[in-house]
Design a protein around this motif. Structure first.
Motif, mmCIF file in Angstrom:
data_model
loop_
_atom_site.group_PDB
_atom_site.id
_atom_site.type_symbol
_atom_site.label_atom_id
_atom_site.label_comp_id
_atom_site.label_asym_id
_atom_site.label_seq_id
_atom_site.Cartn_x
_atom_site.Cartn_y
_atom_site.Cartn_z
ATOM 1 N N LEU A 1 -47.485 84.135 23.871
ATOM 2 C CA LEU A 1 -48.352 84.756 24.886
ATOM 3 C C LEU A 1 -49.816 84.718 24.447
ATOM 4 N N GLU A 2 -50.053 85.001 23.186
ATOM 5 C CA GLU A 2 -51.419 84.991 22.649
ATOM 6 C C GLU A 2 -52.035 83.596 22.772
ATOM 7 N N ARG A 3 -51.277 82.567 22.375
ATOM 8 C CA ARG A 3 -51.770 81.190 22.483
ATOM 9 C C ARG A 3 -52.028 80.809 23.944
ATOM 10 N N SER A 4 -51.118 81.217 24.821
ATOM 11 C CA SER A 4 -51.265 80.901 26.240
ATOM 12 C C SER A 4 -52.508 81.557 26.833
ATOM 13 N N LEU A 5 -52.729 82.807 26.475
ATOM 14 C CA LEU A 5 -53.912 83.505 26.982
ATOM 15 C C LEU A 5 -55.194 82.882 26.443
ATOM 16 N N ALA A 6 -55.187 82.509 25.175
ATOM 17 C CA ALA A 6 -56.375 81.898 24.573
ATOM 18 C C ALA A 6 -56.718 80.580 25.271
ATOM 19 N N LYS A 7 -55.700 79.808 25.626
ATOM 20 C CA LYS A 7 -55.933 78.530 26.309
ATOM 21 C C LYS A 7 -56.443 78.737 27.724
ATOM 22 N N SER A 8 -55.935 79.754 28.397
ATOM 23 C CA SER A 8 -56.263 79.937 29.811
ATOM 24 C C SER A 8 -57.607 80.609 30.044
#
Length: 115
Positions: free
Chosen positions: A45-52
């Motif tokens: 989730l953290e990686r996904s949020l950082a990318k988005s």
């Protein structure tokens, strides 16, 4: 409650709150149940949020700067803590408590002894 899909390297590549979301790209995938607190799930989730959101990381750091600035101004009697609205006071107190707990927990090992 969460469900994840892992690739052949064991990395989480998708997450959902339902076991079999009806999306074309994930049909036939093997969804695995994990706790909401699972490290691999939270990391995904953290990686996904950082990318988005490119501003997310910057916002986090700026929030820390603002907290420190407010603390400094209160300590130097430039402003009073009570000048802030009650909701802001509560948020500032909550953040300060959380930061203290985090700092203290990083000093202790798994047995509660100072590391």
């Amino acid at each position: 409650m969460a469900y994840i899909i892992k690739n052949s390297q064991g990395e989480v590549v998708a997450a959902s709150s339902v076991e079999n979301p009806n999306t074309p790209e994930n049909q036939g995938a093997n969804w695995t149940f994990v706790e909401d607190t699972s490290k691999e799930y939270l990391d995904f989730l953290e990686r996904s949020l950082a990318k988005s959101d490119p501003f997310r990381e910057s916002d986090i750091h700026l929030a820390r700067v603002l907290e420190d600035l407010i603390t400094l101004m209160v300590e130097r009697n430039m402003i009073r803590f009570t000048d802030f609205p009650p909701a802001a006071q509560k948020r500032l107190n909550d953040r300060q408590s959380l930061r203290k707990k985090t700092q203290l927990s990083s000093l202790l090992d798994d047995n509660g002894h100072i590391a």
